[in-house]
Design a protein around this motif. Structure first.
Motif, PDB file in Angstrom:
ATOM      1  N   GLN A 243     -21.255 -72.152  10.679  1.00  0.00           N
ATOM      2  CA  GLN A 243     -20.287 -72.847  11.519  1.00  0.00           C
ATOM      3  C   GLN A 243     -19.592 -71.929  12.516  1.00  0.00           C
ATOM      4  OE1 GLN A 243     -17.919 -75.854   9.079  1.00  0.00           O
ATOM      5  NE2 GLN A 243     -19.035 -74.821   7.440  1.00  0.00           N
ATOM      6  N   GLU A 244     -19.882 -70.633  12.439  1.00  0.00           N
ATOM      7  CA  GLU A 244     -19.314 -69.701  13.404  1.00  0.00           C
ATOM      8  C   GLU A 244     -20.066 -69.793  14.729  1.00  0.00           C
ATOM      9  OE1 GLU A 244     -19.134 -65.778  11.787  1.00  0.00           O
ATOM     10  OE2 GLU A 244     -17.909 -66.385  10.066  1.00  0.00           O
ATOM     11  N   PRO A 245     -19.421 -69.546  15.850  1.00  0.00           N
ATOM     12  CA  PRO A 245     -20.092 -69.679  17.155  1.00  0.00           C
ATOM     13  C   PRO A 245     -21.172 -68.620  17.357  1.00  0.00           C
ATOM     14  CG  PRO A 245     -17.875 -68.784  17.413  1.00  0.00           C
ATOM     15  CD  PRO A 245     -17.985 -69.223  15.991  1.00  0.00           C
ATOM     16  N   ASP A 246     -22.300 -69.048  17.915  1.00  0.00           N
ATOM     17  CA  ASP A 246     -23.390 -68.146  18.301  1.00  0.00           C
ATOM     18  C   ASP A 246     -23.847 -67.250  17.156  1.00  0.00           C
ATOM     19  OD1 ASP A 246     -23.202 -69.093  21.000  1.00  0.00           O
ATOM     20  OD2 ASP A 246     -21.498 -67.740  21.306  1.00  0.00           O
ATOM     21  N   VAL A 247     -23.925 -67.799  15.960  1.00  0.00           N
ATOM     22  CA  VAL A 247     -24.271 -66.976  14.798  1.00  0.00           C
ATOM     23  C   VAL A 247     -25.773 -66.679  14.726  1.00  0.00           C
ATOM     24  CG1 VAL A 247     -24.612 -68.894  13.174  1.00  0.00           C
ATOM     25  CG2 VAL A 247     -23.827 -66.668  12.332  1.00  0.00           C
ATOM     26  N   GLY A 248     -26.591 -67.538  15.321  1.00  0.00           N
ATOM     27  CA  GLY A 248     -28.034 -67.317  15.277  1.00  0.00           C
ATOM     28  C   GLY A 248     -28.637 -67.802  13.973  1.00  0.00           C
ATOM     29  N   THR A 249     -29.797 -67.274  13.637  1.00  0.00           N
ATOM     30  CA  THR A 249     -30.521 -67.708  12.449  1.00  0.00           C
ATOM     31  C   THR A 249     -29.988 -67.017  11.193  1.00  0.00           C
ATOM     32  OG1 THR A 249     -32.198 -66.022  12.896  1.00  0.00           O
ATOM     33  CG2 THR A 249     -32.639 -68.264  13.679  1.00  0.00           C
ATOM     34  N   ILE A 250     -30.122 -67.711  10.066  1.00  0.00           N
ATOM     35  CA  ILE A 250     -29.626 -67.211   8.786  1.00  0.00           C
ATOM     36  C   ILE A 250     -30.743 -67.316   7.753  1.00  0.00           C
ATOM     37  CG2 ILE A 250     -27.906 -67.499   6.955  1.00  0.00           C
ATOM     38  CD1 ILE A 250     -26.167 -68.989   9.055  1.00  0.00           C
TER      39      ILE A 250
ATOM     40  N   PRO B 287     -34.717 -62.392  11.679  1.00  0.00           N
ATOM     41  CA  PRO B 287     -33.509 -63.204  11.501  1.00  0.00           C
ATOM     42  C   PRO B 287     -32.286 -62.486  12.049  1.00  0.00           C
ATOM     43  CG  PRO B 287     -34.194 -62.201   9.417  1.00  0.00           C
ATOM     44  CD  PRO B 287     -35.292 -61.932  10.392  1.00  0.00           C
ATOM     45  N   ASP B 288     -31.307 -63.257  12.477  1.00  0.00           N
ATOM     46  CA  ASP B 288     -30.052 -62.663  12.949  1.00  0.00           C
ATOM     47  C   ASP B 288     -29.141 -62.271  11.793  1.00  0.00           C
ATOM     48  OD1 ASP B 288     -30.435 -62.965  15.846  1.00  0.00           O
ATOM     49  OD2 ASP B 288     -30.377 -65.120  15.405  1.00  0.00           O
ATOM     50  N   ASN B 289     -29.279 -62.992  10.664  1.00  0.00           N
ATOM     51  CA  ASN B 289     -28.421 -62.744   9.506  1.00  0.00           C
ATOM     52  C   ASN B 289     -29.216 -62.847   8.208  1.00  0.00           C
ATOM     53  OD1 ASN B 289     -25.408 -62.992  10.668  1.00  0.00           O
ATOM     54  ND2 ASN B 289     -26.677 -64.578  11.632  1.00  0.00           N
TER      55      ASN B 289
ATOM     56  N   ARG C 221     -39.730 -60.200   6.021  1.00  0.00           N
ATOM     57  CA  ARG C 221     -39.752 -59.639   7.381  1.00  0.00           C
ATOM     58  C   ARG C 221     -40.984 -60.123   8.143  1.00  0.00           C
ATOM     59  NH1 ARG C 221     -40.303 -55.220  10.744  1.00  0.00           N
ATOM     60  NH2 ARG C 221     -38.325 -54.425  11.565  1.00  0.00           N
ATOM     61  N   GLU C 222     -42.117 -60.073   7.474  1.00  0.00           N
ATOM     62  CA  GLU C 222     -43.367 -60.513   8.102  1.00  0.00           C
ATOM     63  C   GLU C 222     -43.384 -62.035   8.259  1.00  0.00           C
ATOM     64  OE1 GLU C 222     -48.162 -60.561   7.074  1.00  0.00           O
ATOM     65  OE2 GLU C 222     -46.897 -58.965   6.248  1.00  0.00           O
ATOM     66  N   GLN C 223     -42.974 -62.751   7.206  1.00  0.00           N
ATOM     67  CA  GLN C 223     -43.011 -64.213   7.230  1.00  0.00           C
ATOM     68  C   GLN C 223     -42.108 -64.789   8.307  1.00  0.00           C
ATOM     69  OE1 GLN C 223     -41.812 -64.506   3.110  1.00  0.00           O
ATOM     70  NE2 GLN C 223     -43.717 -65.551   2.549  1.00  0.00           N
ATOM     71  N   PHE C 224     -40.894 -64.229   8.417  1.00  0.00           N
ATOM     72  CA  PHE C 224     -39.933 -64.787   9.370  1.00  0.00           C
ATOM     73  C   PHE C 224     -40.407 -64.594  10.798  1.00  0.00           C
ATOM     74  CE2 PHE C 224     -35.992 -65.551  11.592  1.00  0.00           C
ATOM     75  CZ  PHE C 224     -35.360 -66.519  10.820  1.00  0.00           C
ATOM     76  N   GLN C 225     -41.000 -63.454  11.073  1.00  0.00           N
ATOM     77  CA  GLN C 225     -41.522 -63.217  12.423  1.00  0.00           C
ATOM     78  C   GLN C 225     -42.683 -64.138  12.743  1.00  0.00           C
ATOM     79  OE1 GLN C 225     -41.162 -58.824  13.882  1.00  0.00           O
ATOM     80  NE2 GLN C 225     -41.476 -58.710  11.670  1.00  0.00           N
ATOM     81  N   LEU C 226     -43.531 -64.412  11.753  1.00  0.00           N
ATOM     82  CA  LEU C 226     -44.640 -65.339  11.975  1.00  0.00           C
ATOM     83  C   LEU C 226     -44.124 -66.756  12.226  1.00  0.00           C
ATOM     84  CD1 LEU C 226     -47.225 -64.155   9.284  1.00  0.00           C
ATOM     85  CD2 LEU C 226     -47.475 -64.017  11.772  1.00  0.00           C
ATOM     86  N   MET C 227     -43.031 -67.133  11.521  1.00  0.00           N
ATOM     87  CA  MET C 227     -42.480 -68.482  11.660  1.00  0.00           C
ATOM     88  C   MET C 227     -41.728 -68.677  12.974  1.00  0.00           C
ATOM     89  SD  MET C 227     -40.942 -69.418   7.880  1.00  0.00           S
ATOM     90  CE  MET C 227     -40.460 -71.075   8.357  1.00  0.00           C
TER      91      MET C 227
END
Length: 407
Positions: free
Chosen positions: A372-379, A232-234, A221-227
């Motif tokens: 590959q789904e539309p507008d899926v965001g980050t994974i 993340p969306d997913n 949670r902390e790492q992804f926000q810093l990056m």
């Protein structure tokens, strides 16, 4: 950071997540479980214990494990895919996170031995490692089929000083290993601790294992926000018993913007009983191994035979918190079949230079579909283990199809 991993309000005091969980065990064993619960309640609030665990996570395990942006896969599939690299932990998987906690607990309780089941061998290796570190005897129960399939991990357990005891009945895989371990634990629950390898079993184990694994999500949670500047969306994680998934999901449960995906093994077929281990997808509530959860059942209500190419996923039940989250609709549970998992095993290896455990390859395969789904965001995928243990099996059974020269 370590103190944050123990703050989840569920389960209730009897170990229930909604209608799931609890402790369906003989009265004499309930006394032992009450002692384990009391000891855990004490150590999880003990600054000395938390400091010791945090020190081992950092200096022994190598935490925090990094997050890696898989740029080649992201470009190929059209969405940004990130990997939480639990495969880089000491012993090669997420299992060491809870094994250290359980071994320290056993030591503080005055136990002489820790015992456990293992499927792919990662829990067995991690527990043997923790036992060696804290000076406890260690017995690991493993199905004969899995012992042959995951031979490198069997050797590691022996080197670390553990006794590896084969489960020789039934399909001789993970479920039978759990059966055998429970039988031997019941013979002497006083001097030994059953260090359950996932978020399953009677209370307090689903909670305890989840708490120790929650360091994964707290870090992520902390790492992804810093990056990236946001959450993340997913989230994507494979689910057998479900410890690596709960480890990632717990820190994000209250974040409604974050979709969570648990990936079960569809095996060779979702349509044929015994040819998959898709418990949440195909099962219904039942009781086994001392807890209530979703369960794959035969016509008599007994645990159904299961199968997966991944030895760590072929279990006919699932952690009770997963069942609860499924009913709430908070987590989407899908499935990946053997071929899709092996395809992803090779694709991650050849696109990013990372050889994943077959268990983790299920999560990777699902993420590639999701991307590959539309507008899926980050994974963000929890790459729960590395594939060293699987190389011989994969090359022998699938290598020819992927251009690997055969002897």
């Amino acid at each position: 950071m370590a103190t944050n991993i123990f703050n989840c309000p569920l389960p209730d005091e009897k170990g229930y997540f909604g209608e799931y969980g609890g402790a369906f065990i003989p009265p004499e064993l309930q006394t032992i479980m009450d002692e384990i619960t009391a000891s855990y309640e004490e150590i999880r609030q003990d600054p000395e214990f938390l400091e010791e665990l945090a020190d081992l996570y950092q200096h022994y395990v190598g935490r925090p494990s990094p997050i890696f942006h898989a740029k080649h896969l992201s470009e190929k599939y059209g969405a940004d895919i990130y990997l939480k690299r639990e495969d880089l932990n000491h012993t090669g998987a997420h299992k060491i996170n809870h094994c250290l906690g359980e071994a320290l607990l056993a030591k503080k309780m005055g136990k002489k031995k820790i015992i456990a089941e293992t499927g792919a061998g990662q829990h067995g290796v991690a527990l043997a490692t923790a036992a060696a570190l804290v000076g406890l005897e260690c017995d690991i129960y493993m199905g004969e089929v899995d012992m042959a399939k995951e031979h490198p991990n069997v050797v590691r357990m022996h080197i670390l000083g553990a006794n590896v005891i084969p489960a020789t009945h039934g399909r001789r895989t993970l479920k039978e290993a759990v059966d055998t371990a429970f039988e031997n634990y019941l013979k002497d629950p006083v001097t030994q601790l059953y260090a359950i390898g996932s978020v399953v079993g009677p209370h307090p184990f689903p909670r305890m294992v989840r708490d120790f694994q929650s360091i994964v999500g707290v870090e992520a949670r902390e790492q992804f926000q810093l990056m990236t500047g946001k959450l993340p969306d997913n989230l994507v994680a494979c689910v057998g018993g479900g410890s690596n998934a709960m480890g990632l999901f717990t820190a994000f449960i209250d974040d409604e913007s974050v979709a969570m995906h648990g990936v079960e093994p569809a095996g060779r077929s979702l349509d044929i009983p015994g040819e998959n281990a898709a418990t949440i997808t195909l099962g219904k509530p039942g009781v086994m191994h001392g807890f209530k959860s979703y369960m794959l059942q035969d016509e008599n209500g007994e645990p159904q035979e299961v199968y997966s190419v991944a030895s760590g996923l072929d279990y006919p039940s699932v952690g009770p918190q997963h069942a609860y989250l499924k009913d709430l609709g908070r987590v989407n549970y899908g499935s990946i079949n053997d071929k899709e998992a092996i395809d992803a095993f090779f694709e991650l290896s050849r696109e990013e230079g990372i050889i994943p455990a077959i268990e983790s390859a299920h999560a990777v395969a699902y993420a590639l579909k999701l991307a590959q789904e539309p507008d899926v965001g980050t994974i963000l995928v929890n790459l729960s283990g590395r594939g060293d243990k699987d190389i011989d099996f994969v090359v022998e059974n699938y290598g020819k199809d992927y251009g690997i020269p055969q002897d």
